[in-house]
Design a protein around this motif. Structure first.
Motif, PDB file in Angstrom:
ATOM      1  N   PRO B 288       6.358  10.838  -9.955  1.00  0.00           N
ATOM      2  CA  PRO B 288       6.423  10.758 -11.416  1.00  0.00           C
ATOM      3  C   PRO B 288       5.378   9.809 -11.998  1.00  0.00           C
ATOM      4  N   HIS B 289       5.076   8.729 -11.276  1.00  0.00           N
ATOM      5  CA  HIS B 289       4.108   7.763 -11.802  1.00  0.00           C
ATOM      6  C   HIS B 289       2.694   8.343 -11.788  1.00  0.00           C
ATOM      7  N   ALA B 290       2.395   9.118 -10.767  1.00  0.00           N
ATOM      8  CA  ALA B 290       1.062   9.732 -10.701  1.00  0.00           C
ATOM      9  C   ALA B 290       0.946  10.840 -11.737  1.00  0.00           C
ATOM     10  N   ALA B 291       1.976  11.665 -11.830  1.00  0.00           N
ATOM     11  CA  ALA B 291       1.879  12.810 -12.735  1.00  0.00           C
ATOM     12  C   ALA B 291       1.837  12.356 -14.191  1.00  0.00           C
ATOM     13  N   GLY B 292       2.475  11.227 -14.495  1.00  0.00           N
ATOM     14  CA  GLY B 292       2.483  10.749 -15.873  1.00  0.00           C
ATOM     15  C   GLY B 292       1.331   9.824 -16.202  1.00  0.00           C
ATOM     16  N   HIS B 293       0.587   9.416 -15.191  1.00  0.00           N
ATOM     17  CA  HIS B 293      -0.490   8.429 -15.396  1.00  0.00           C
ATOM     18  C   HIS B 293      -1.575   9.007 -16.303  1.00  0.00           C
ATOM     19  N   MET B 294      -1.858   8.311 -17.398  1.00  0.00           N
ATOM     20  CA  MET B 294      -2.809   8.841 -18.374  1.00  0.00           C
ATOM     21  C   MET B 294      -4.244   8.820 -17.848  1.00  0.00           C
ATOM     22  N   ASP B 295      -4.507   8.013 -16.822  1.00  0.00           N
ATOM     23  CA  ASP B 295      -5.880   7.862 -16.340  1.00  0.00           C
ATOM     24  C   ASP B 295      -6.185   8.777 -15.157  1.00  0.00           C
ATOM     25  N   ILE B 296      -5.251   9.645 -14.817  1.00  0.00           N
ATOM     26  CA  ILE B 296      -5.514  10.653 -13.775  1.00  0.00           C
ATOM     27  C   ILE B 296      -5.792  11.966 -14.490  1.00  0.00           C
ATOM     28  N   ASN B 297      -6.907  12.599 -14.153  1.00  0.00           N
ATOM     29  CA  ASN B 297      -7.308  13.792 -14.892  1.00  0.00           C
ATOM     30  C   ASN B 297      -6.814  15.086 -14.272  1.00  0.00           C
ATOM     31  N   ALA B 298      -6.540  15.065 -12.976  1.00  0.00           N
ATOM     32  CA  ALA B 298      -6.114  16.296 -12.327  1.00  0.00           C
ATOM     33  C   ALA B 298      -5.254  15.955 -11.117  1.00  0.00           C
ATOM     34  N   ILE B 299      -4.435  16.905 -10.724  1.00  0.00           N
ATOM     35  CA  ILE B 299      -3.589  16.713  -9.552  1.00  0.00           C
ATOM     36  C   ILE B 299      -3.760  17.903  -8.620  1.00  0.00           C
ATOM     37  N   ALA B 300      -3.976  17.589  -7.348  1.00  0.00           N
ATOM     38  CA  ALA B 300      -3.991  18.626  -6.329  1.00  0.00           C
ATOM     39  C   ALA B 300      -2.779  18.368  -5.442  1.00  0.00           C
ATOM     40  N   SER B 301      -1.976  19.383  -5.242  1.00  0.00           N
ATOM     41  CA  SER B 301      -0.782  19.169  -4.440  1.00  0.00           C
ATOM     42  C   SER B 301      -0.646  20.261  -3.403  1.00  0.00           C
ATOM     43  N   CYS B 302      -0.190  19.862  -2.235  1.00  0.00           N
ATOM     44  CA  CYS B 302      -0.028  20.818  -1.149  1.00  0.00           C
ATOM     45  C   CYS B 302       1.248  20.469  -0.394  1.00  0.00           C
ATOM     46  N   GLY B 303       2.057  21.449  -0.155  1.00  0.00           N
ATOM     47  CA  GLY B 303       3.222  21.217   0.692  1.00  0.00           C
ATOM     48  C   GLY B 303       4.419  20.599   0.013  1.00  0.00           C
ATOM     49  N   GLY B 304       4.407  20.550  -1.323  1.00  0.00           N
ATOM     50  CA  GLY B 304       5.567  19.996  -2.020  1.00  0.00           C
ATOM     51  C   GLY B 304       6.665  21.034  -2.141  1.00  0.00           C
ATOM     52  N   ASN B 305       7.905  20.598  -2.339  1.00  0.00           N
ATOM     53  CA  ASN B 305       8.964  21.580  -2.554  1.00  0.00           C
ATOM     54  C   ASN B 305       9.003  21.972  -4.032  1.00  0.00           C
TER      55      ASN B 305
END
Lengths: 298, 361
Positions: B288-305
């Motif tokens: 949640p902290h990464a996904a809500g972080h305003m200074d992160i422009n993109a998220i790459a995710s692999c293997g999550g449920n």
């Protein structure tokens, strides 16, 4: 006229001061206390721009930000803006109708290496332009040469030239060398009638630090016990993060007490600090870590 | 235990726990892991560590390998730290997780990152981003080639680690390490080519020369695959950083120590500090902290449920992040397949810039 003699003042224990100052960085300030500290830090801030490239436009924008640091949520305005003398008029006009004061650096800032009559005239003209507060620099060269009486006379003459304006005396601690020298310089400035003592110009790499400010706090505290006069303090330069700001506030509270936790007696001189404080406030409100991309520079 | 005593003992644990992990003293290791974990749970509202991390850890006092090597030397146990801003650091909270073998014996400790570690990593990535993106594409390529070179140079140690910690057979481990080096090498070649291939000149009905080209999107958070601890990581990091993005990688899998070995490889490949930041810890805690972080422009995710992917999408709305989910191959052969390396893995992490250039006036 009698020549000024530096009174007997205690020497500073370097190890003790540094470990005491380090202790102020370990306080846990969270949630409500953090919000209160951040808002207090804004109210105590001297929003500063002291660049050769300052323009009227830049000062106008900064004044708008000083009055309303954040749009979209209630936020206190800062204590003052700090500019060069030629921009005082612009700042004064931009701040009409607000409580934000105008501080100006005078006396051949940042070196102070000019003739005394010229420096005094600079103060007079700056006050005439409408400055509420004058930040003067002491002649570090003369101080290091041991000419304490000369420093005293210069500060006293500057105070007289200020008239109704408040006088802040910049010691430029980064150039004084030792804590003992800082303590001496503080004593001379206070004896000569300074309303505030300020650590640094921000133009020397070693600016405000917690230990050096603590030495000045102790000088102010002892001066208060001896004379009953409350002198203000302004650490300036190098305070960029909200965390540093509340460490200074903790130090004020634990050294000087609640009396000094007011913009009349404590100021933080900074340019980039405000945005970090705003980011922290926004983070408290939204729960998300913030990005500087969403906050205006200048 | 009184408040002060309690605090004191936690403090000691904080300072000591990573060392304690390296000291082959049964009691000390056990004690530190126990109190560090309990403090962690007290501090965090997230669910307790996954079954793999502690629940199956009844034998924490039995550090695999014991205290001495076969020829009687005192064992030098390795402390696995995280790689943030070019420095190898412990968590600011001092928390660790245990890595266990199939018998439930403690193999080693690794760091459990806190949200403050994540924040620090993001600010390191942010300040590294512009300098990294403004390096010449050729220079970024050189650095990625160097990384491939270094994976090859540390081949033996990576194979051994995959066998010990990820329980691969010798041939599987060799296959994964070789594929990782090849993949890094393959992506290294794209740094100065992807712009030509992806750009376009657009026909417009007015006197403009109109062209579109890709630019890096900024700071990318990567939730690393839960299998293929080496190859999976390389397959996600390389396409993200080659275009000039910087990344913060969170690793939670059966052998996060391999990711730390990889960070040692990247650290000696001339990557400027902060371009790649590798955290080990728990995805559920930091997500949640990464996904809500305003200074992160993109998220790459692999293997999550499903729940994790949904949480990312919900929290990413606020800052309108680019979110891309990579499908996780289930077998090593599938990971090694050439289908896993693609120009189109670079695409989700670029922004398109279109320029209208006046002509004929």
């Amino acid at each position: 006229m009698q020549t000024y003699r530096l009174p007997k003042i205690p020497t500073v224990d370097q190890v003790q001061v540094e470990s005491r100052a380090a202790a102020f960085t370990t306080r846990s300030i969270k949630k409500g206390a953090k919000k209160a500290a951040l808002e207090l830090a804004i109210r105590m801030m001297d929003l500063t721009t002291l660049e050769g490239m300052d323009t009227e436009g830049k000062v106008q924008m900064m004044c708008k930000k000083a009055m309303q640091p954040m749009i979209g949520r209630p936020c206190p305005s800062v204590a003052a803006v700090c500019v060069y003398p030629t921009l005082v008029g612009v700042a004064k006009r931009s701040l009409v109708g607000s409580d934000v004061k105008v501080a100006a650096v005078a006396t051949a800032f940042p070196s102070g290496q000019s003739f005394l009559p010229i420096r005094l005239e600079e103060i007079r003209q700056t006050v005439a332009e409408g400055a509420d507060e004058i930040d003067m620099v002491i002649s570090r060269g003369a101080f290091l040469a041991g000419e304490y009486a000369r420093i005293y006379d210069e500060v006293a003459a500057s105070k007289e030239a200020c008239g109704p304006a408040h006088l802040k005396v910049i010691l430029e601690t980064g150039e004084l060398g030792t804590y003992d020298q800082v303590r001496k310089a503080s004593q001379i400035a206070m004896d000569a009638g300074a309303d505030f003592i300020k650590t640094s110009t921000g133009k020397v790499s070693e600016a405000a630090t917690l230990p050096v400010t603590l030495v000045m706090f102790e000088a102010v505290r002892d001066f208060f016990f001896q004379t009953g006069k409350r002198i203000g303090i302004k650490p300036a330069g190098g305070i960029r993060k909200a965390k540093q700001a509340w460490q200074y506030l903790v130090m004020v509270k634990e050294t000087l007490g609640d009396d000094w936790l007011t913009p009349d007696l404590f100021r933080l001189g900074a340019s980039s600090l405000l945005n970090d404080v705003l980011m922290q406030l926004q983070r408290l409100e939204t729960g998300n870590y913030q990005s500087s991309l969403y906050f205006s520079e200048d | 235990m009184t408040q002060t005593q309690k605090k004191k003992s936690t403090d000691t644990t904080q300072k000591k726990s990573p060392e304690a992990a390296t000291i082959p003293n049964a009691e000390q290791t056990n004690g530190s892991e126990g109190s560090a974990a309990s403090k962690a749970q007290a501090k965090s509202a997230s669910p307790p560590p996954t079954a793999r991390s502690t629940a199956s850890a009844p034998n924490d006092h039995r550090l695999v390998g014991g205290g001495r090597t076969d020829n009687g030397r005192l064992m030098v146990h390795k402390t696995y730290k995280m790689w943030v801003g070019g420095k190898f650091i412990r968590s600011e909270q001092g928390r660790v997780l245990g890595l266990h073998n199939a018998e439930g014996d403690l193999v080693t400790h690794y760091v459990r990152a806190s949200r403050k570690d994540l924040r620090d990593a993001v600010s390191a990535a942010r300040s590294a981003q512009t300098p990294w993106a403004t390096r010449s594409a050729f220079n970024r390529g050189q650095i990625l080639f160097r990384a491939a070179e270094m994976i090859d140079a540390r081949r033996e140690s990576l194979i051994a680690r995959l066998q010990e910690h990820a329980h691969l057979s010798a041939s599987e481990a060799t296959q994964e390490v070789d594929a990782a080096a090849d993949r890094m090498f393959w992506y290294a070649g794209w740094t100065d080519k992807y712009v030509q291939v992806l750009s376009s000149v657009n026909p417009v009905a007015s006197s403009f020369f109109n062209f579109t080209l890709p630019e890096p999107t900024g700071v990318v958070a990567i939730f690393a695959p839960t299998n293929a601890p080496l190859l999976g990581l390389v397959s996600l990091i390389a396409p993200v950083i080659l275009s000039g993005n910087t990344c913060v990688v969170l690793v939670e899998n059966n052998a996060p120590t391999v990711a730390i070995e990889l960070s040692e490889i990247l650290a000696t490949s001339d990557f400027p500090g902060g371009v790649v930041n590798i955290l080990t810890g728990l995805r559920d805690e930091l997500l949640p902290h990464a996904a809500g972080h305003m200074d992160i422009n993109a998220i790459a995710s692999c293997g999550g449920n499903e729940a994790q992917d949904r949480a990312i999408q919900l929290a990413a709305c606020e800052s309108v992040k680019r979110v891309h989910f990579f499908e996780q191959p289930q077998t090593l052969d599938a990971w090694c397949s050439e289908r896993q390396q693609s120009l189109y893995s670079i695409l989700p992490f670029v922004e398109w810039k279109t320029a209208w250039h006046p002509i004929g006036v």
